[in-house]
Design a protein around this motif. Structure first.
Motif, PDB file in Angstrom:
ATOM      1  N   ARG A  46       6.741  -4.443  -5.262  1.00 13.70           N
ATOM      2  CA  ARG A  46       7.577  -4.164  -4.088  1.00 13.70           C
ATOM      3  C   ARG A  46       6.927  -4.720  -2.821  1.00 13.70           C
ATOM      4  O   ARG A  46       7.590  -5.352  -2.001  1.00 13.70           O
ATOM      5  N   ALA A  47       5.642  -4.470  -2.688  1.00 15.03           N
ATOM      6  CA  ALA A  47       4.920  -4.983  -1.510  1.00 15.03           C
ATOM      7  C   ALA A  47       4.916  -6.503  -1.503  1.00 15.03           C
ATOM      8  O   ALA A  47       5.110  -7.137  -0.468  1.00 15.03           O
ATOM      9  N   TRP A  48       4.740  -7.097  -2.669  1.00 13.60           N
ATOM     10  CA  TRP A  48       4.724  -8.549  -2.772  1.00 13.60           C
ATOM     11  C   TRP A  48       6.083  -9.137  -2.405  1.00 13.60           C
ATOM     12  O   TRP A  48       6.184 -10.110  -1.666  1.00 13.60           O
ATOM     13  N   GLN A  97       3.517   2.491 -12.371  1.00 14.43           N
ATOM     14  CA  GLN A  97       3.819   2.829 -10.981  1.00 14.43           C
ATOM     15  C   GLN A  97       3.034   1.946 -10.020  1.00 14.43           C
ATOM     16  O   GLN A  97       3.578   1.469  -9.021  1.00 14.43           O
ATOM     17  N   ASN A  98       1.763   1.731 -10.323  1.00 15.46           N
ATOM     18  CA  ASN A  98       0.944   0.868  -9.468  1.00 15.46           C
ATOM     19  C   ASN A  98       1.470  -0.563  -9.455  1.00 15.46           C
ATOM     20  O   ASN A  98       1.497  -1.216  -8.412  1.00 15.46           O
ATOM     21  N   ARG A  99       1.892  -1.073 -10.615  1.00 19.10           N
ATOM     22  CA  ARG A  99       2.449  -2.425 -10.679  1.00 19.10           C
ATOM     23  C   ARG A  99       3.740  -2.515  -9.877  1.00 19.10           C
ATOM     24  O   ARG A  99       3.975  -3.502  -9.174  1.00 19.10           O
ATOM     25  N   ASP A 150      -2.876  11.846 -22.173  1.00 15.43           N
ATOM     26  CA  ASP A 150      -3.628  11.063 -21.188  1.00 15.43           C
ATOM     27  C   ASP A 150      -3.242   9.585 -21.248  1.00 15.43           C
ATOM     28  O   ASP A 150      -3.110   8.932 -20.212  1.00 15.43           O
ATOM     29  N   ALA A 151      -3.058   9.071 -22.455  1.00 15.76           N
ATOM     30  CA  ALA A 151      -2.674   7.665 -22.604  1.00 15.76           C
ATOM     31  C   ALA A 151      -1.295   7.427 -22.003  1.00 15.76           C
ATOM     32  O   ALA A 151      -1.079   6.426 -21.310  1.00 15.76           O
ATOM     33  N   ALA A 152      -0.373   8.340 -22.246  1.00 18.41           N
ATOM     34  CA  ALA A 152       0.971   8.194 -21.680  1.00 18.41           C
ATOM     35  C   ALA A 152       0.914   8.260 -20.161  1.00 18.41           C
ATOM     36  O   ALA A 152       1.550   7.449 -19.476  1.00 18.41           O
ATOM     37  N   ASN A 153       0.149   9.204 -19.631  1.00 17.22           N
ATOM     38  CA  ASN A 153       0.014   9.319 -18.178  1.00 17.22           C
ATOM     39  C   ASN A 153      -0.627   8.084 -17.582  1.00 17.22           C
ATOM     40  O   ASN A 153      -0.261   7.644 -16.499  1.00 17.22           O
ATOM     41  N   CYS A 154      -1.580   7.510 -18.293  1.00 11.94           N
ATOM     42  CA  CYS A 154      -2.257   6.300 -17.818  1.00 11.94           C
ATOM     43  C   CYS A 154      -1.275   5.132 -17.769  1.00 11.94           C
ATOM     44  O   CYS A 154      -1.254   4.379 -16.797  1.00 11.94           O
ATOM     45  N   ARG A 155      -0.443   4.984 -18.803  1.00  9.37           N
ATOM     46  CA  ARG A 155       0.555   3.907 -18.813  1.00  9.37           C
ATOM     47  C   ARG A 155       1.551   4.098 -17.676  1.00  9.37           C
ATOM     48  O   ARG A 155       1.932   3.134 -17.009  1.00  9.37           O
ATOM     49  N   ILE A 156       1.974   5.320 -17.457  1.00 10.92           N
ATOM     50  CA  ILE A 156       2.917   5.604 -16.376  1.00 10.92           C
ATOM     51  C   ILE A 156       2.284   5.257 -15.034  1.00 10.92           C
ATOM     52  O   ILE A 156       2.905   4.622 -14.185  1.00 10.92           O
TER      53      ILE A 156
END
Length: 91
Positions: free
Chosen positions: A82-84, A75-77, A65-71
């Protein structure tokens, strides 16, 4: 004396039953982990050989779960950056 032998036999049967239940539990737990995640063939071989108990599964789940959360955060960043960049480069 026969009472002691009977008691000893009953204890042995009970111990065998507990051992069989533990094997069944470990097998079903391993199958549940394999079914709920995507693993490489090498990872599957290692997991199958492991003697998992509930605590180990909890730890693996927390690590996963921690690894998935970091990923997901990464991805969100990346999406934000990219949008910025698109917004700032179009000006």
């Amino acid at each position: 004396m026969s009472t002691n032998k009977e008691t000893l036999n009953q204890l042995r049967e009970a111990i065998d039953d507990v051992h069989d239940q533990r094997k069944l539990f470990q097998h079903s737990l391993t199958q549940e982990i394999i079914a709920s995640h995507e693993f490489s063939d090498e990872q599957l071989a290692k997991i199958t050989k492991m003697k998992l108990n509930h605590s180990k599964v909890e730890i693996l789940s927390i690590v996963n779960d921690a690894a998935n959360c970091r990923i997901k955060r990464s991805q969100n960043r990346l999406l934000f950056l990219r949008a910025w960049f698109r917004a700032t480069s179009s000006n």
